[in-house]
Design an enzyme around this catalytic site. Sequence first.
Site, PDB file in Angstrom:
ATOM      1  N   GLY A 245       0.805  -1.218   0.000  1.00  0.00           N
ATOM      2  CA  GLY A 245       0.000   0.000   0.000  1.00  0.00           C
ATOM      3  C   GLY A 245       0.834   1.263   0.000  1.00  0.00           C
ATOM      4  O   GLY A 245       2.017   1.235  -0.332  1.00  0.00           O
TER       5      GLY A 245
ATOM      6  N   LEU B 266       0.473   3.601  -2.108  1.00  0.00           N
ATOM      7  CA  LEU B 266       0.885   3.446  -3.501  1.00  0.00           C
ATOM      8  C   LEU B 266       1.397   4.751  -4.107  1.00  0.00           C
ATOM      9  O   LEU B 266       0.909   5.830  -3.792  1.00  0.00           O
ATOM     10  CB  LEU B 266      -0.295   2.926  -4.333  1.00  0.00           C
ATOM     11  CG  LEU B 266      -0.896   1.594  -3.864  1.00  0.00           C
ATOM     12  CD1 LEU B 266      -2.038   1.171  -4.798  1.00  0.00           C
ATOM     13  CD2 LEU B 266       0.160   0.501  -3.784  1.00  0.00           C
TER      14      LEU B 266
ATOM     15  N   GLY C 264       5.408   4.389  -8.936  1.00  0.00           N
ATOM     16  CA  GLY C 264       6.173   3.165  -9.183  1.00  0.00           C
ATOM     17  C   GLY C 264       5.246   1.948  -9.173  1.00  0.00           C
ATOM     18  O   GLY C 264       5.307   1.094 -10.065  1.00  0.00           O
ATOM     19  N   HIS C 265       4.342   1.898  -8.177  1.00  0.00           N
ATOM     20  CA  HIS C 265       3.370   0.795  -8.133  1.00  0.00           C
ATOM     21  C   HIS C 265       2.456   0.846  -9.361  1.00  0.00           C
ATOM     22  O   HIS C 265       2.118  -0.185  -9.934  1.00  0.00           O
ATOM     23  CB  HIS C 265       2.482   0.911  -6.887  1.00  0.00           C
ATOM     24  CG  HIS C 265       3.211   0.709  -5.599  1.00  0.00           C
ATOM     25  ND1 HIS C 265       3.359   1.714  -4.663  1.00  0.00           N
ATOM     26  CD2 HIS C 265       3.832  -0.382  -5.076  1.00  0.00           C
ATOM     27  CE1 HIS C 265       4.019   1.242  -3.618  1.00  0.00           C
ATOM     28  NE2 HIS C 265       4.328  -0.016  -3.844  1.00  0.00           N
TER      29      HIS C 265
ATOM     30  N   LEU D 283      11.347   3.565 -10.580  1.00  0.00           N
ATOM     31  CA  LEU D 283      10.843   4.886 -10.979  1.00  0.00           C
ATOM     32  C   LEU D 283      11.381   5.924 -10.003  1.00  0.00           C
ATOM     33  O   LEU D 283      11.454   5.649  -8.795  1.00  0.00           O
ATOM     34  CB  LEU D 283       9.313   4.898 -10.977  1.00  0.00           C
ATOM     35  CG  LEU D 283       8.729   5.034 -12.387  1.00  0.00           C
ATOM     36  CD1 LEU D 283       8.954   3.741 -13.143  1.00  0.00           C
ATOM     37  CD2 LEU D 283       7.266   5.361 -12.350  1.00  0.00           C
TER      38      LEU D 283
ATOM     39  N   SER E  74       7.182   4.100  -0.754  1.00  0.00           N
ATOM     40  CA  SER E  74       6.084   4.459   0.156  1.00  0.00           C
ATOM     41  C   SER E  74       6.626   5.198   1.372  1.00  0.00           C
ATOM     42  O   SER E  74       5.928   5.983   2.003  1.00  0.00           O
ATOM     43  CB  SER E  74       5.365   3.194   0.621  1.00  0.00           C
ATOM     44  OG  SER E  74       4.959   2.463  -0.495  1.00  0.00           O
TER      45      SER E  74
END
Length: 282
Positions: free
Chosen positions: A31, A33, A36-37, A178, A188
Amino acid sequence: MKVFSEKEALNKHFSVYKNKGLKLGLVPTMGALHKGHLSLAKLALKDNDLVVVSIFVNPTQFDNKEDLKKYPRTLDADVKFLQSLSNEIVVYAPSVEDVYEGKTKAESFDFDGLENEMEGRFRHGHFDGVGTVVKRLFEIVEPQNAYFGEKDFQQLAIIRKLVSKYRLPVNIIGCPILREQDGLAMSSRNTRLKPTYRKESPFIYKTLQRAKEKFGTKSANQVTQWVKDQFAKHPLLKLEYFTVANSETLKPVVRKTKNNKYRAFIAVYADDVRLIDNIALN
Ligand code: PAF
């Protein structure tokens, strides 16, 4: 967008699709997020008929209770963020009970020594926790493809090892790091950086880039010493480790040879936020 907190409901939803032989991609996350995710989810949408993003802060991979407690939990915002990419993504955001069924304990793995380097030396039991939850998520979701970022390069190598050792029927796809515009690797944990530390943190990637240049003409030891010196002079960032390692074995490099691929790995404390990054050297 469908959000499931229980594996039975998730599986019921997917049983129709699975019986039709459609391809399923999984993006495992904890989570909070970021883009990148989203890039992992984008790739998964391209390769698969169905995509599950799991959002689960896995307690067994934290060796530090405070770190687990402070880990950002932003489910509503995460769901909205994924929705901005596609309404078709399915979210699996389970409770600890749903994943561990009363036994919140990591299995003990042998990853042929990959687990003893770098993060393994500084985060005791971390990769047992990662291996346990990833294996569990694969059993629950049964994806054909699973997507992981190269920011956690050691984790990616360990998951590939997990899959080959246990002959798990899933393809592992590694995706490039990223970065923010100033070079800081997206993570995160970045949301927890205080402004003064956030401002200084691009120093990590800048140092990696300069280390890469130096690696062209200097030994791994010389580059390592140079990096240590840079951080010793830095007023805010504290170096935990910098290692030049073989990209396959992750063993520290003593002497470079032409046919091997090398990578530099770094972990840094910005106040109480631990940041990691890495860079290919050749
Ligand atoms: O990289 C992460 O976010 C986690 O380690 C993972 C792979 C989702 C397992 O909890």
